[in-house]
Motif scaffolding. Structure first.
Motif, PDB file in Angstrom:
ATOM      1  N   PRO A  99       1.002  23.888   2.364  1.00 43.44           N
ATOM      2  CA  PRO A  99       0.289  23.753   1.095  1.00 43.44           C
ATOM      3  C   PRO A  99       0.154  25.062   0.336  1.00 43.44           C
ATOM      4  CG  PRO A  99      -0.882  22.652   2.868  1.00 43.44           C
ATOM      5  CD  PRO A  99       0.203  23.473   3.503  1.00 43.44           C
ATOM      6  N   ARG A 100       0.276  24.956  -0.980  1.00 43.59           N
ATOM      7  CA  ARG A 100       0.080  26.100  -1.860  1.00 43.59           C
ATOM      8  C   ARG A 100      -1.282  26.014  -2.545  1.00 43.59           C
ATOM      9  NH1 ARG A 100       5.427  27.165  -5.266  1.00 43.59           N
ATOM     10  NH2 ARG A 100       4.461  29.203  -5.324  1.00 43.59           N
ATOM     11  N   ARG A 101      -2.033  24.932  -2.250  1.00 40.30           N
ATOM     12  CA  ARG A 101      -3.366  24.710  -2.828  1.00 40.30           C
ATOM     13  C   ARG A 101      -4.306  24.250  -1.719  1.00 40.30           C
ATOM     14  NH1 ARG A 101      -2.635  21.425  -8.414  1.00 40.30           N
ATOM     15  NH2 ARG A 101      -4.824  21.089  -7.979  1.00 40.30           N
ATOM     16  N   GLU A 102      -5.594  24.400  -1.988  1.00 44.34           N
ATOM     17  CA  GLU A 102      -6.612  24.029  -1.000  1.00 44.34           C
ATOM     18  C   GLU A 102      -7.215  22.651  -1.264  1.00 44.34           C
ATOM     19  OE1 GLU A 102      -8.293  26.470   1.260  1.00 44.34           O
ATOM     20  OE2 GLU A 102      -6.683  27.894   0.917  1.00 44.34           O
ATOM     21  N   ASP A 103      -6.793  21.967  -2.341  1.00 43.70           N
ATOM     22  CA  ASP A 103      -7.464  20.724  -2.749  1.00 43.70           C
ATOM     23  C   ASP A 103      -6.600  19.477  -2.581  1.00 43.70           C
ATOM     24  OD1 ASP A 103      -5.628  21.375  -4.718  1.00 43.70           O
ATOM     25  OD2 ASP A 103      -6.945  20.815  -6.382  1.00 43.70           O
ATOM     26  N   LEU A 104      -5.661  19.502  -1.654  1.00 39.44           N
ATOM     27  CA  LEU A 104      -4.765  18.361  -1.507  1.00 39.44           C
ATOM     28  C   LEU A 104      -5.381  17.279  -0.625  1.00 39.44           C
ATOM     29  CD1 LEU A 104      -1.327  20.165  -1.046  1.00 39.44           C
ATOM     30  CD2 LEU A 104      -2.426  19.391  -3.158  1.00 39.44           C
ATOM     31  N   GLU A 105      -5.226  16.047  -1.063  1.00 39.21           N
ATOM     32  CA  GLU A 105      -5.623  14.876  -0.288  1.00 39.21           C
ATOM     33  C   GLU A 105      -4.768  13.712  -0.766  1.00 39.21           C
ATOM     34  OE1 GLU A 105      -9.736  13.985  -1.072  1.00 39.21           O
ATOM     35  OE2 GLU A 105      -9.392  13.694  -3.201  1.00 39.21           O
ATOM     36  N   HIS A 156       0.851  -1.192   0.000  1.00 37.37           N
ATOM     37  CA  HIS A 156       0.000   0.000   0.000  1.00 37.37           C
ATOM     38  C   HIS A 156       0.885   1.240   0.000  1.00 37.37           C
ATOM     39  CE1 HIS A 156      -3.780  -1.947   2.021  1.00 37.37           C
ATOM     40  NE2 HIS A 156      -3.255  -2.721   1.100  1.00 37.37           N
ATOM     41  N   MET A 157       0.374   2.302  -0.569  1.00 40.13           N
ATOM     42  CA  MET A 157       1.025   3.606  -0.491  1.00 40.13           C
ATOM     43  C   MET A 157      -0.041   4.671  -0.633  1.00 40.13           C
ATOM     44  SD  MET A 157       2.776   4.287  -4.221  1.00 40.13           S
ATOM     45  CE  MET A 157       3.631   2.732  -4.335  1.00 40.13           C
ATOM     46  N   THR A 158       0.280   5.881  -0.197  1.00 39.47           N
ATOM     47  CA  THR A 158      -0.610   7.011  -0.436  1.00 39.47           C
ATOM     48  C   THR A 158       0.165   8.049  -1.235  1.00 39.47           C
ATOM     49  OG1 THR A 158      -0.046   7.968   1.721  1.00 39.47           O
ATOM     50  CG2 THR A 158      -2.066   6.653   1.601  1.00 39.47           C
ATOM     51  N   VAL A 159      -0.539   8.660  -2.188  1.00 42.31           N
ATOM     52  CA  VAL A 159       0.051   9.663  -3.076  1.00 42.31           C
ATOM     53  C   VAL A 159      -0.912  10.844  -3.124  1.00 42.31           C
ATOM     54  CG1 VAL A 159       0.826  10.121  -5.442  1.00 42.31           C
ATOM     55  CG2 VAL A 159       1.144   7.850  -4.460  1.00 42.31           C
ATOM     56  N   ILE A 160      -0.369  12.045  -3.151  1.00 44.89           N
ATOM     57  CA  ILE A 160      -1.225  13.222  -3.288  1.00 44.89           C
ATOM     58  C   ILE A 160      -2.008  13.069  -4.591  1.00 44.89           C
ATOM     59  CG2 ILE A 160      -1.277  15.734  -3.560  1.00 44.89           C
ATOM     60  CD1 ILE A 160       1.237  15.859  -1.793  1.00 44.89           C
ATOM     61  N   SER A 161      -3.322  13.100  -4.497  1.00 42.34           N
ATOM     62  CA  SER A 161      -4.195  12.715  -5.615  1.00 42.34           C
ATOM     63  C   SER A 161      -4.051  13.575  -6.867  1.00 42.34           C
ATOM     64  CB  SER A 161      -5.657  12.694  -5.166  1.00 42.34           C
ATOM     65  OG  SER A 161      -6.066  13.983  -4.769  1.00 42.34           O
ATOM     66  N   VAL A 162      -3.576  14.808  -6.747  1.00 40.66           N
ATOM     67  CA  VAL A 162      -3.409  15.657  -7.932  1.00 40.66           C
ATOM     68  C   VAL A 162      -2.095  15.369  -8.664  1.00 40.66           C
ATOM     69  CG1 VAL A 162      -4.897  17.491  -7.058  1.00 40.66           C
ATOM     70  CG2 VAL A 162      -2.428  17.588  -6.619  1.00 40.66           C
ATOM     71  N   ARG A 163      -1.293  14.444  -8.168  1.00 41.29           N
ATOM     72  CA  ARG A 163      -0.010  14.102  -8.802  1.00 41.29           C
ATOM     73  C   ARG A 163      -0.237  13.044  -9.876  1.00 41.29           C
ATOM     74  NH1 ARG A 163       4.786  13.970  -5.751  1.00 41.29           N
ATOM     75  NH2 ARG A 163       5.585  14.323  -7.811  1.00 41.29           N
ATOM     76  N   ALA A 212       0.379   7.786 -12.506  1.00 42.51           N
ATOM     77  CA  ALA A 212       0.482   7.010 -13.756  1.00 42.51           C
ATOM     78  C   ALA A 212       1.753   6.161 -13.756  1.00 42.51           C
ATOM     79  CB  ALA A 212       0.458   7.941 -14.961  1.00 42.51           C
ATOM     80  N   TRP A 213       2.860   6.672 -13.217  1.00 45.98           N
ATOM     81  CA  TRP A 213       4.118   5.906 -13.128  1.00 45.98           C
ATOM     82  C   TRP A 213       3.896   4.664 -12.269  1.00 45.98           C
ATOM     83  CZ3 TRP A 213       7.682   4.428  -9.372  1.00 45.98           C
ATOM     84  CH2 TRP A 213       8.945   4.048  -9.837  1.00 45.98           C
TER      85      TRP A 213
END
Length: 189
Positions: free
Chosen positions: A167-173, A129-136, A141-142
């Motif tokens: 954070p520089r954005r408000e939509d990070l998860e 398992h891993m977690t990745v910032i969803s906007v990345r 894709a990699w």
């Protein structure tokens, strides 16, 4: 091989120790934050300012008996690392960093492959398992090309906790990615 050609430096994997903490903090920071990170493609500099980790956090990971901080060295220099944590039926993969100037040459793939081998052989787990910032999207894709699948399961970014960056954005998860691993001793197809 031509007499003037030299073989590629060998990649050596080992478990990190307390003596590696400062080098690991520098590696992780260089891969994700600030102008140095822009030399590679894994930068988070457009998403987050501040630190990615600190010596205290890395010391805790190194000392944690349920996990390992695996590092890769070439010619004695630390060039990549990843955190592995045994979580019962699965392992968690995190704090993955490759020196920015070495990204894109297969080093990350080699570290990920070794991490998967390690957790199968050491803990007998068959899922990573891993977690990745969803906007990345490019990074996700990699991972998808390496057999990880998006689950759609998200968790909030720790806004307000500067240990993880500013954070520089408000939509990070974070989104959970999962890969089924071959059983220990079984080669993947």
């Amino acid at each position: 091989m031509h007499p003037t050609d030299s073989p590629a430096p060998t990649l050596v994997f080992r478990e990190a120790t307390a003596e590696d903490v400062d080098a690991l903090v520098e590696l992780v920071q260089s891969a994700y934050r600030g102008d140095d990170s822009r030399a590679g493609w894994t930068t988070e500099a457009d998403l987050l300012d501040g630190q990615r980790t600190d010596p205290e956090a890395v010391r805790e990971i190194v000392a944690d008996p349920s996990g390992r901080l695996l590092l890769a060295e070439r010619d004695g220099a630390t060039v990549a690392c990843c955190q592995l944590e045994h979580r019962g039926a699965h392992a968690y993969f995190g704090m993955f960093a490759v020196r920015p100037g070495l990204q894109g040459g297969g080093l990350g793939r080699a570290v990920l492959t070794e991490a998967e081998r390690f957790v199968r052989a050491t803990w007998g787990v068959t899922e990573m398992h891993m977690t990745v910032i969803s906007v990345r999207e490019e990074l996700i894709a990699w991972y998808e090309r390496r057999g990880y699948r998006r689950t759609g399961r998200t968790s909030p970014f720790p806004y307000g906790d500067e240990r993880f960056g500013v954070p520089r954005r408000e939509d990070l998860e974070f989104e959970l990615l999962v890969k089924e691993l071959a059983a220990p001793g079984v080669s993947p197809a």
